[in-house]
Motif scaffolding. Sequence first.
Motif, PDB file in Angstrom:
ATOM      1  N   ALA A 169       0.838  -1.209   0.000  1.00  0.00           N
ATOM      2  CA  ALA A 169       0.000   0.000   0.000  1.00  0.00           C
ATOM      3  C   ALA A 169       0.866   1.251   0.000  1.00  0.00           C
ATOM      4  O   ALA A 169       0.572   2.232  -0.705  1.00  0.00           O
ATOM      5  CB  ALA A 169      -0.924  -0.008   1.219  1.00  0.00           C
ATOM      6  N   ASP A 170       1.940   1.221   0.779  1.00  0.00           N
ATOM      7  CA  ASP A 170       2.892   2.343   0.814  1.00  0.00           C
ATOM      8  C   ASP A 170       3.511   2.567  -0.561  1.00  0.00           C
ATOM      9  O   ASP A 170       3.622   3.705  -1.035  1.00  0.00           O
ATOM     10  CB  ASP A 170       4.001   2.025   1.824  1.00  0.00           C
ATOM     11  N   LEU A 171       3.950   1.482  -1.195  1.00  0.00           N
ATOM     12  CA  LEU A 171       4.612   1.571  -2.497  1.00  0.00           C
ATOM     13  C   LEU A 171       3.677   2.077  -3.595  1.00  0.00           C
ATOM     14  O   LEU A 171       4.106   2.786  -4.511  1.00  0.00           O
ATOM     15  CB  LEU A 171       5.166   0.196  -2.889  1.00  0.00           C
ATOM     16  N   LEU A 172       2.414   1.719  -3.494  1.00  0.00           N
ATOM     17  CA  LEU A 172       1.462   2.077  -4.542  1.00  0.00           C
ATOM     18  C   LEU A 172       0.880   3.483  -4.369  1.00  0.00           C
ATOM     19  O   LEU A 172       0.561   4.148  -5.356  1.00  0.00           O
ATOM     20  CB  LEU A 172       0.315   1.060  -4.581  1.00  0.00           C
ATOM     21  N   ILE A 173       0.740   3.939  -3.132  1.00  0.00           N
ATOM     22  CA  ILE A 173      -0.005   5.183  -2.893  1.00  0.00           C
ATOM     23  C   ILE A 173       0.847   6.273  -2.256  1.00  0.00           C
ATOM     24  O   ILE A 173       1.014   7.353  -2.835  1.00  0.00           O
ATOM     25  CB  ILE A 173      -1.247   4.896  -2.016  1.00  0.00           C
ATOM     26  N   LEU A 202      11.515   9.239   6.188  1.00  0.00           N
ATOM     27  CA  LEU A 202      12.060   8.752   7.451  1.00  0.00           C
ATOM     28  C   LEU A 202      11.271   9.243   8.659  1.00  0.00           C
ATOM     29  O   LEU A 202      11.655   8.945   9.808  1.00  0.00           O
ATOM     30  CB  LEU A 202      13.526   9.186   7.606  1.00  0.00           C
ATOM     31  N   TYR A 203      10.192   9.997   8.437  1.00  0.00           N
ATOM     32  CA  TYR A 203       9.404  10.475   9.580  1.00  0.00           C
ATOM     33  C   TYR A 203       8.979   9.295  10.453  1.00  0.00           C
ATOM     34  O   TYR A 203       8.248   8.407  10.003  1.00  0.00           O
ATOM     35  CB  TYR A 203       8.182  11.258   9.105  1.00  0.00           C
ATOM     36  N   PRO A 204       9.436   9.249  11.708  1.00  0.00           N
ATOM     37  CA  PRO A 204       9.248   8.039  12.520  1.00  0.00           C
ATOM     38  C   PRO A 204       7.811   7.771  12.952  1.00  0.00           C
ATOM     39  O   PRO A 204       7.427   6.611  13.122  1.00  0.00           O
ATOM     40  CB  PRO A 204      10.139   8.295  13.747  1.00  0.00           C
ATOM     41  N   GLY A 205       6.995   8.815  13.147  1.00  0.00           N
ATOM     42  CA  GLY A 205       5.638   8.607  13.648  1.00  0.00           C
ATOM     43  C   GLY A 205       4.831   7.666  12.779  1.00  0.00           C
ATOM     44  O   GLY A 205       4.245   6.680  13.260  1.00  0.00           O
ATOM     45  N   LEU A 206       4.811   7.939  11.473  1.00  0.00           N
ATOM     46  CA  LEU A 206       4.032   7.117  10.543  1.00  0.00           C
ATOM     47  C   LEU A 206       4.604   5.710  10.442  1.00  0.00           C
ATOM     48  O   LEU A 206       3.861   4.718  10.408  1.00  0.00           O
ATOM     49  CB  LEU A 206       3.998   7.784   9.166  1.00  0.00           C
ATOM     50  N   ILE A 207       5.925   5.597  10.395  1.00  0.00           N
ATOM     51  CA  ILE A 207       6.564   4.278  10.283  1.00  0.00           C
ATOM     52  C   ILE A 207       6.251   3.417  11.506  1.00  0.00           C
ATOM     53  O   ILE A 207       5.892   2.241  11.386  1.00  0.00           O
ATOM     54  CB  ILE A 207       8.091   4.440  10.128  1.00  0.00           C
ATOM     55  N   LEU A 208       6.359   4.008  12.691  1.00  0.00           N
ATOM     56  CA  LEU A 208       6.146   3.242  13.926  1.00  0.00           C
ATOM     57  C   LEU A 208       4.700   2.790  14.077  1.00  0.00           C
ATOM     58  O   LEU A 208       4.434   1.690  14.574  1.00  0.00           O
ATOM     59  CB  LEU A 208       6.558   4.090  15.131  1.00  0.00           C
ATOM     60  N   ILE A 209       3.760   3.615  13.645  1.00  0.00           N
ATOM     61  CA  ILE A 209       2.344   3.239  13.773  1.00  0.00           C
ATOM     62  C   ILE A 209       1.951   2.207  12.720  1.00  0.00           C
ATOM     63  O   ILE A 209       1.299   1.207  13.024  1.00  0.00           O
ATOM     64  CB  ILE A 209       1.441   4.482  13.694  1.00  0.00           C
ATOM     65  N   ASP A 210       2.351   2.430  11.465  1.00  0.00           N
ATOM     66  CA  ASP A 210       1.937   1.509  10.407  1.00  0.00           C
ATOM     67  C   ASP A 210       2.708   0.192  10.430  1.00  0.00           C
ATOM     68  O   ASP A 210       2.135  -0.878  10.216  1.00  0.00           O
ATOM     69  CB  ASP A 210       2.103   2.175   9.043  1.00  0.00           C
ATOM     70  N   SER A 218      -0.907   5.080   5.864  1.00  0.00           N
ATOM     71  CA  SER A 218      -0.277   5.575   4.647  1.00  0.00           C
ATOM     72  C   SER A 218      -1.248   5.587   3.467  1.00  0.00           C
ATOM     73  O   SER A 218      -1.041   6.336   2.504  1.00  0.00           O
ATOM     74  CB  SER A 218       0.939   4.714   4.288  1.00  0.00           C
ATOM     75  N   VAL A 219      -2.315   4.794   3.535  1.00  0.00           N
ATOM     76  CA  VAL A 219      -3.296   4.789   2.440  1.00  0.00           C
ATOM     77  C   VAL A 219      -4.077   6.092   2.431  1.00  0.00           C
ATOM     78  O   VAL A 219      -4.120   6.811   1.420  1.00  0.00           O
ATOM     79  CB  VAL A 219      -4.242   3.580   2.561  1.00  0.00           C
ATOM     80  N   SER A 220      -4.706   6.425   3.551  1.00  0.00           N
ATOM     81  CA  SER A 220      -5.497   7.659   3.602  1.00  0.00           C
ATOM     82  C   SER A 220      -4.610   8.890   3.465  1.00  0.00           C
ATOM     83  O   SER A 220      -4.954   9.845   2.755  1.00  0.00           O
ATOM     84  CB  SER A 220      -6.297   7.731   4.905  1.00  0.00           C
ATOM     85  N   LEU A 221      -3.444   8.885   4.121  1.00  0.00           N
ATOM     86  CA  LEU A 221      -2.531  10.024   4.012  1.00  0.00           C
ATOM     87  C   LEU A 221      -1.970  10.138   2.597  1.00  0.00           C
ATOM     88  O   LEU A 221      -1.752  11.243   2.091  1.00  0.00           O
ATOM     89  CB  LEU A 221      -1.391   9.887   5.021  1.00  0.00           C
ATOM     90  N   LEU A 400      -2.260  13.074  11.253  1.00  0.00           N
ATOM     91  CA  LEU A 400      -2.984  13.927  10.307  1.00  0.00           C
ATOM     92  C   LEU A 400      -2.445  15.351  10.310  1.00  0.00           C
ATOM     93  O   LEU A 400      -2.634  16.090   9.347  1.00  0.00           O
ATOM     94  CB  LEU A 400      -4.479  13.921  10.645  1.00  0.00           C
ATOM     95  N   VAL A 401      -1.815  15.750  11.397  1.00  0.00           N
ATOM     96  CA  VAL A 401      -1.143  17.044  11.449  1.00  0.00           C
ATOM     97  C   VAL A 401       0.268  16.917  10.885  1.00  0.00           C
ATOM     98  O   VAL A 401       0.772  17.815  10.208  1.00  0.00           O
ATOM     99  CB  VAL A 401      -1.086  17.587  12.888  1.00  0.00           C
ATOM    100  N   SER A 402       0.889  15.803  11.143  1.00  0.00           N
ATOM    101  CA  SER A 402       2.283  15.610  10.740  1.00  0.00           C
ATOM    102  C   SER A 402       2.445  15.603   9.223  1.00  0.00           C
ATOM    103  O   SER A 402       3.469  16.079   8.711  1.00  0.00           O
ATOM    104  CB  SER A 402       2.811  14.293  11.320  1.00  0.00           C
ATOM    105  N   LEU A 403       1.467  15.057   8.494  1.00  0.00           N
ATOM    106  CA  LEU A 403       1.603  15.023   7.036  1.00  0.00           C
ATOM    107  C   LEU A 403       1.757  16.427   6.449  1.00  0.00           C
ATOM    108  O   LEU A 403       2.727  16.684   5.733  1.00  0.00           O
ATOM    109  CB  LEU A 403       0.416  14.302   6.397  1.00  0.00           C
ATOM    110  N   PRO A 404       0.840  17.381   6.714  1.00  0.00           N
ATOM    111  CA  PRO A 404       1.050  18.725   6.154  1.00  0.00           C
ATOM    112  C   PRO A 404       2.297  19.418   6.692  1.00  0.00           C
ATOM    113  O   PRO A 404       2.886  20.248   5.999  1.00  0.00           O
ATOM    114  CB  PRO A 404      -0.225  19.481   6.540  1.00  0.00           C
TER     115      PRO A 404
END
Length: 557
Positions: A169-173, A202-210, A218-221, A400-404
Amino acid sequence: MEKWHLMATVVLIGLTVRWTVSLNSYSGPGDHDLSRRQTLDHLSHQDAPKMYSNGEDDKLRNDCILGIEGRTEPVPQGAGKPPMFGDYEAQRHWQEITFNLPVEQWYFNSSDNNLQYWGLDYPPLTAYHSLLCAYVAKFINPDWIALHSSRGYESQAHKLFMRTTVLIADLLIYIPAVVLYCCCLKEISTKKKIANALCILLYPGLILIDYGHFQYNSVSLGFALWGVLGVSCDWDLLGSLAFCLAINYKQMELYHSLPFFCFLLGKCFKKGLKGKGFVLLIKLACTVVASFILCWLPFFTEREQLLQVLRRLFPVDRGLFEDKVANIWCSFSIFLKIKDILPRHIQIVISFCFTFLSLLPACIKLTLQPSPKGFRFTLVSCALSFFLFSFQVHEKSILLVSLPVCLVLSEIPFMSTWFLLVSTFSMLPLLLKDELLMPSVVTTMAFFIACAVSFSIFEKTSEEELQLKSFSISVRKYLPCFTFLPRIIQYLFLISVISMVLLTLITVTLEPPQKLPDLFSVLVCFVSCLNFLFFLVYFNIIIMWDSKNGRNQKKIN
């Protein structure tokens, strides 16, 4: 050609870090009432629809999660730990349900779908994704999604399969959107674009949660980022479609909805509502309506179907907040138990008012003066307002805040890096429950070093680099001695980092007092909340005192 070789290397580094984190343990929802959970888990399927109907399943689940009905000794939930097993099991269970039951039963309580056991509570696109994964799982090993008997299924082969679905999903989206976004950045060198992509990946928040806790954020973001790219490049219909897909995957993407609406409405005003602007408005409306109809079509057969899905998506019965979250309501409850004092409908009204008022100025300015830069910063401001003040916030919603914030990393590298460090720290109690301390420390350090080296962040603390020059000039009209703002921010950064390091060490090495078992978790949330309030003020200052000259004109073409 060299650029693409370097960008491919950056992507490989991002994938390597992700897969390395995925080798660690996966999620558990926290310390829950064991006896209560066991009771729920062992209920006969025949009794389930009778006992949990009309929203009672949500209320009871909330009571269990918060320990309202009498908490016993806490028992960690997670990999291999019954009776609920964790979010990993939730994702597997949704594959089981969507594959074995007709679509009209996915969101309803029944003898085959006990909503108390990880009932589906995300929009239809998440359910369709689960169904797609289930077809692949069925092909590999039908036991993984066998109705009833697969509950709590765990094996190395299944873990490999589940982790792979996140990576694909990460690779595709998500990853292609990040790469394209960085390549489209203007007024920075090729090396800076590649460095920007590296830091975002390398943002750790998304990596650690997913890849640790286990989810598919990572799909919705990723869809949201495609939406940002679309509307920023004047591909407004494609951007709107991508963002609608994001909302239909996770309802929390509503955090980003107002900036999208205001930016596109502002474009229509700019083109003229009696001409091209009106045509664009109609096209946008048709795109949004059509995309929602397509996603929700199977649930339009009956009114009760639609209402049940909405009840599952917005479970107001669960209360103002769940567990420990670094927002205003959880932090303020240290001093005043709002949840116990005020009726729930009053809590909802107060939450709505604070959220709406905090994001209103930025949204008004974006509507009147639409620009890609203003759009990106308003995304940050609005998402942070929702996180801090809205109803029913989870600790993972900070993503959701970290992405922007990642999207403005090249514009304000010092402040963005600081925020992203705090956002990861704010999820520390959750990450510790999942036994992800070492991955958290390593990925956070790697991210910080990458940002420090790529952007020389400690050299980017002047008023101009912080985009506070216009604000400072305005203040100096009344306070001529106001020349020390950068130094104040440097001191605040130092205090913030020291407090985060100390709290992490204390939480890991010391036992909390018996009378205050949640002391360290509460302190983490409270300190994080103070940081987030500071950032809310900071980003709104940038928006309201937006300068129109020099480096502030970086845009996405």
